[in-house]
Each structure stands twice: as C-alpha cells, then as structure tokens.
Design an enzyme around this catalytic site. Sequence first.
Site, mmCIF file in Angstrom:
data_model
loop_
_atom_site.group_PDB
_atom_site.id
_atom_site.type_symbol
_atom_site.label_atom_id
_atom_site.label_comp_id
_atom_site.label_asym_id
_atom_site.label_seq_id
_atom_site.Cartn_x
_atom_site.Cartn_y
_atom_site.Cartn_z
ATOM 1 N N ASP A 42 0.705 -12.610 3.452
ATOM 2 C CA ASP A 42 1.086 -11.522 4.344
ATOM 3 C C ASP A 42 2.551 -11.747 4.679
ATOM 4 O O ASP A 42 2.898 -12.674 5.416
ATOM 5 C CB ASP A 42 0.252 -11.513 5.623
ATOM 6 C CG ASP A 42 0.672 -10.385 6.568
ATOM 7 O OD1 ASP A 42 -0.076 -10.075 7.494
ATOM 8 O OD2 ASP A 42 1.772 -9.820 6.371
ATOM 9 N N SER A 48 14.996 2.009 -0.690
ATOM 10 C CA SER A 48 14.494 3.336 -0.997
ATOM 11 C C SER A 48 15.638 4.320 -0.796
ATOM 12 O O SER A 48 16.514 4.075 0.033
ATOM 13 C CB SER A 48 13.360 3.726 -0.047
ATOM 14 O OG SER A 48 13.060 5.115 -0.200
ATOM 15 N N TYR A 50 10.283 4.777 8.768
ATOM 16 C CA TYR A 50 10.427 4.194 7.421
ATOM 17 C C TYR A 50 11.884 4.280 6.957
ATOM 18 O O TYR A 50 12.476 3.298 6.496
ATOM 19 C CB TYR A 50 9.524 4.959 6.454
ATOM 20 C CG TYR A 50 9.625 4.583 5.007
ATOM 21 C CD1 TYR A 50 10.367 5.364 4.127
ATOM 22 C CD2 TYR A 50 8.969 3.482 4.499
ATOM 23 C CE1 TYR A 50 10.458 5.047 2.785
ATOM 24 C CE2 TYR A 50 9.041 3.149 3.161
ATOM 25 C CZ TYR A 50 9.793 3.951 2.303
ATOM 26 O OH TYR A 50 9.882 3.627 0.973
ATOM 27 N N SER A 51 12.476 5.516 7.124
ATOM 28 C CA SER A 51 13.848 5.748 6.665
ATOM 29 C C SER A 51 14.798 4.726 7.296
ATOM 30 O O SER A 51 15.597 4.099 6.608
ATOM 31 C CB SER A 51 14.234 7.176 7.097
ATOM 32 O OG SER A 51 15.034 7.818 6.177
ATOM 33 N N ALA A 52 14.688 4.535 8.606
ATOM 34 C CA ALA A 52 15.571 3.589 9.316
ATOM 35 C C ALA A 52 15.300 2.158 8.857
ATOM 36 O O ALA A 52 16.240 1.369 8.683
ATOM 37 C CB ALA A 52 15.352 3.717 10.820
ATOM 38 N N SER A 53 14.030 1.819 8.614
ATOM 39 C CA SER A 53 13.720 0.441 8.175
ATOM 40 C C SER A 53 14.335 0.172 6.803
ATOM 41 O O SER A 53 14.846 -0.915 6.542
ATOM 42 C CB SER A 53 12.199 0.214 8.123
ATOM 43 O OG SER A 53 11.610 0.856 7.010
ATOM 44 N N LYS A 54 14.346 1.179 5.941
ATOM 45 C CA LYS A 54 14.931 0.990 4.611
ATOM 46 C C LYS A 54 16.462 0.965 4.666
ATOM 47 O O LYS A 54 17.097 0.264 3.889
ATOM 48 C CB LYS A 54 14.427 2.082 3.669
ATOM 49 C CG LYS A 54 12.965 1.889 3.271
ATOM 50 C CD LYS A 54 12.751 0.617 2.464
ATOM 51 C CE LYS A 54 11.318 0.408 2.044
ATOM 52 N NZ LYS A 54 11.136 -0.740 1.111
HETATM 53 N N1 LIG Z 1 6.373 5.338 -3.921
HETATM 54 C C1 LIG Z 1 7.568 5.813 -3.703
HETATM 55 O O1 LIG Z 1 7.849 7.035 -3.847
HETATM 56 C C2 LIG Z 1 8.693 4.919 -3.249
HETATM 57 C C3 LIG Z 1 9.973 5.460 -3.156
HETATM 58 C C4 LIG Z 1 11.009 4.635 -2.741
HETATM 59 C C5 LIG Z 1 10.787 3.309 -2.432
HETATM 60 N N2 LIG Z 1 9.517 2.823 -2.542
HETATM 61 C C6 LIG Z 1 9.337 1.420 -2.191
HETATM 62 O O2 LIG Z 1 8.699 0.776 -3.276
HETATM 63 C C7 LIG Z 1 7.891 -0.296 -2.773
HETATM 64 C C8 LIG Z 1 6.480 -0.168 -3.320
HETATM 65 O O3 LIG Z 1 5.914 1.035 -2.840
HETATM 66 P P1 LIG Z 1 4.580 1.644 -3.475
HETATM 67 O O4 LIG Z 1 4.768 3.094 -3.494
HETATM 68 O O5 LIG Z 1 4.230 0.921 -4.720
HETATM 69 O O6 LIG Z 1 3.530 1.329 -2.295
HETATM 70 P P2 LIG Z 1 2.061 0.719 -2.328
HETATM 71 O O7 LIG Z 1 1.312 1.253 -3.482
HETATM 72 O O8 LIG Z 1 1.538 0.915 -0.958
HETATM 73 O O9 LIG Z 1 2.332 -0.851 -2.610
HETATM 74 C C9 LIG Z 1 2.773 -1.709 -1.593
HETATM 75 C C10 LIG Z 1 2.342 -3.124 -1.961
HETATM 76 O O10 LIG Z 1 2.773 -4.000 -0.925
HETATM 77 C C11 LIG Z 1 1.685 -4.799 -0.491
HETATM 78 N N3 LIG Z 1 1.867 -5.094 0.923
HETATM 79 C C12 LIG Z 1 1.941 -4.227 1.956
HETATM 80 N N4 LIG Z 1 2.099 -4.893 3.116
HETATM 81 C C13 LIG Z 1 2.136 -6.224 2.795
HETATM 82 C C14 LIG Z 1 2.265 -7.417 3.547
HETATM 83 N N5 LIG Z 1 2.365 -7.389 4.876
HETATM 84 N N6 LIG Z 1 2.279 -8.587 2.894
HETATM 85 C C15 LIG Z 1 2.160 -8.634 1.548
HETATM 86 N N7 LIG Z 1 2.019 -7.542 0.771
HETATM 87 C C16 LIG Z 1 1.988 -6.349 1.395
HETATM 88 C C17 LIG Z 1 0.459 -3.943 -0.747
HETATM 89 O O11 LIG Z 1 -0.698 -4.719 -0.944
HETATM 90 P P3 LIG Z 1 -1.752 -5.097 0.219
HETATM 91 O O12 LIG Z 1 -1.956 -3.869 1.056
HETATM 92 O O13 LIG Z 1 -2.898 -5.558 -0.569
HETATM 93 O O14 LIG Z 1 -1.109 -6.206 0.995
HETATM 94 C C18 LIG Z 1 0.837 -3.290 -2.087
HETATM 95 O O15 LIG Z 1 0.556 -4.152 -3.153
HETATM 96 C C19 LIG Z 1 7.975 -0.212 -1.238
HETATM 97 O O16 LIG Z 1 8.950 -1.109 -0.757
HETATM 98 C C20 LIG Z 1 8.430 1.218 -0.996
HETATM 99 O O17 LIG Z 1 9.142 1.343 0.217
HETATM 100 C C21 LIG Z 1 8.465 3.572 -2.932
#
Ligand SMILES: NC(=O)c1ccc[n+]([C@@H]2O[C@H](COP(=O)([O-])OP(=O)(O)OC[C@H]3O[C@@H](n4cnc5c(N)ncnc54)[C@H](OP(=O)(O)O)[C@@H]3O)[C@@H](O)[C@H]2O)c1
Length: 243
Positions: free
Chosen positions: A58, A134, A147-151
């Site tokens: 985590d 992001s 989310y936007s501010a965190s990124k």
């Molecule tokens: N999808 C988009 O359109 C998009 C666009 C821009 C940027 N992003 C960025 O790309 C990254 C991946 O996003 P995604 O769309 O693939 O999301 P996702 O499918 O929700 O994947 C997030 C991953 O992070 C893990 N996770 C979440 N909280 C955690 C924690 N506290 N400790 C350890 N692992 C944790 C989740 O697994 P568990 O829940 O099993 O822990 C999951 O494997 C993120 O940083 C997101 O901000 C995504």
Amino acid sequence: MDFNGKRIWIVGASSGIGQALARELARRGARLVLSARSVEPLETLATELGQGEVVPVDISDPESLDDARGEILANGKLDAMITTAALYDPGHVDQIERDSARKLVEVNLLGTLWFAQAAKGLLREGGQLVIFGSVAGYFGLPKGQLYSASKAAVINLVESLRVEYAPEIDVRLISPGFVNTRLTEKNDFDMPFVMEPDAAARRIADGLAGSAFETHFPRRLTWGLKLLQRLPYRLSLWVTGRM
Ligand SMILES: NC(=O)c1ccc[n+]([C@@H]2O[C@H](COP(=O)([O-])OP(=O)(O)OC[C@H]3O[C@@H](n4cnc5c(N)ncnc54)[C@H](OP(=O)(O)O)[C@@H]3O)[C@@H](O)[C@H]2O)c1
C-alpha cells in the site's frame, strides 16, 4: 533502456495501465516485481506471464513500502521502478468529501513521495524511477478536482526529483491522456482520443526505451493542453469555461 533481462518493479500492476505495462515489458524480456494492494490479480498476472515476484504494497503506508522494499532488495537491486498508483474521484469542488480528499492526497502525492524516497539504494546506478502524472495536472480542469491538483503536485515533485536524483537515478514522467480503465469508467463526458491500455503501454515502453524526461500521449491532446498552460488566463479560462 533495453528491457531484456532487466529487473523492474511495477506498483499498480493489478489493473489498467500498470497491468498492460507489465505485459508489454515482459514481452520485451523484463523480469518483473508485481505490486498493488490486491494480491489475487497480481498472482493471476504472474501465472499468465509465467514469471513475476508478487510483493503486495500500500503505497500510502510508509511501513508497507519499507517492508516491500526490504523484500525486493533481498533479491538484489532493481533496474527500474514504476508507480502507476493513484485514486480518482471526479466531481465539483464544493461536493468533495473530506475523507476521500485526504485519501486521494495520501495515495497520489504522499505515496509518490514515499516511493521516490524508497528509490535510493534500491535502484542500481543509472536505474530508472518512473512516476505517472497526467495531462489533468497541466491545468485545473472543471470537475477534475482534487485529482487534477494532486497530479499538478506530482508533476512538480518529479521535476525536482529529475534534478536532485541525477545522475545516479534517471527520473522519468509519464503523462497519459485518456485511457480506458476502471479509473475513467467514472467519467460521464466524451474522452477525446481515448486509448486502450495495451496501446498506452506500448507508447510508455517506447518512451522509457528512449531518453526523453517526459512521455506524453496522444500528442493531439497533450500538445493542445500544453498550449493551454501557456495561454494568458483570459484565454485559457475562457477555453476551460466551455469544457
Ligand atoms: N486512465 C487514464 O485515462 C489516465 C490518464 C492519465 C493518467 N492516468 C494515470 O495512470 C495511472 C494508472 O491509472 P489507471 O487508469 O491504470 O488506473 P487503475 O486501473 O485504477 O490502476 C491503478 C493501480 O494502482 C493500484 N493502487 C491504487 N492505490 C494503491 C495504493 N495505495 N497502493 C498500491 N497500489 C495502489 C491499483 O491496485 P489496487 O487497487 O489493487 O491497489 C491499480 O493496480 C494513475 O497514476 C493515473 O492517474 C490515467
């Protein structure tokens, strides 16, 4: 980086882009350490790939990260470590709940800081530290908070890390546009140029194989948002006001 034979840790490998990236890097010959909070999807992925050390973590809990770091280091140093971990809870600012806001900052920003601090001594000389920002962090978008501010904060942190950790650690920033995952399932608006995770994973692996600090895509979207960042507010806020 030539991924063949390289030992790479992916936090966020249980779902979405992180899972697709694990498949892509395995296809390019990498030896993987697979992490997230949910163990079962990691074990299923390791079975599918025929490889992978499963190390639950985590990222928002420094002790959990310390334990994972110790377990990984026991088998030697890494060539790269990647975190895709983030939470996303879109909505209007006045409707943001305090607990979910705190949790989001703990994972997206503090979790990223703890992960970056864990890199020292875990990565070999010249190893890659890869952090997901992001395009949402480029400019404050309506209904994109917190989310936007965190990124935006993560992007700022990675820019400092790039300088502070050089040359022993090669810090990289990943800035995806919209990708079809459980994260974006929450969006109730059309997502321009939305991509599938495997296509995004190929773009990211190509980026990490090159030398650029930031890998951003799809360019039709990211260049537009980079321009928005540089416009005077009377123009940029006029644009976002129509989103
Ligand atoms: N999808 C988009 O359109 C998009 C666009 C821009 C940027 N992003 C960025 O790309 C990254 C991946 O996003 P995604 O769309 O693939 O999301 P996702 O499918 O929700 O994947 C997030 C991953 O992070 C893990 N996770 C979440 N909280 C955690 C924690 N506290 N400790 C350890 N692992 C944790 C989740 O697994 P568990 O829940 O099993 O822990 C999951 O494997 C993120 O940083 C997101 O901000 C995504």
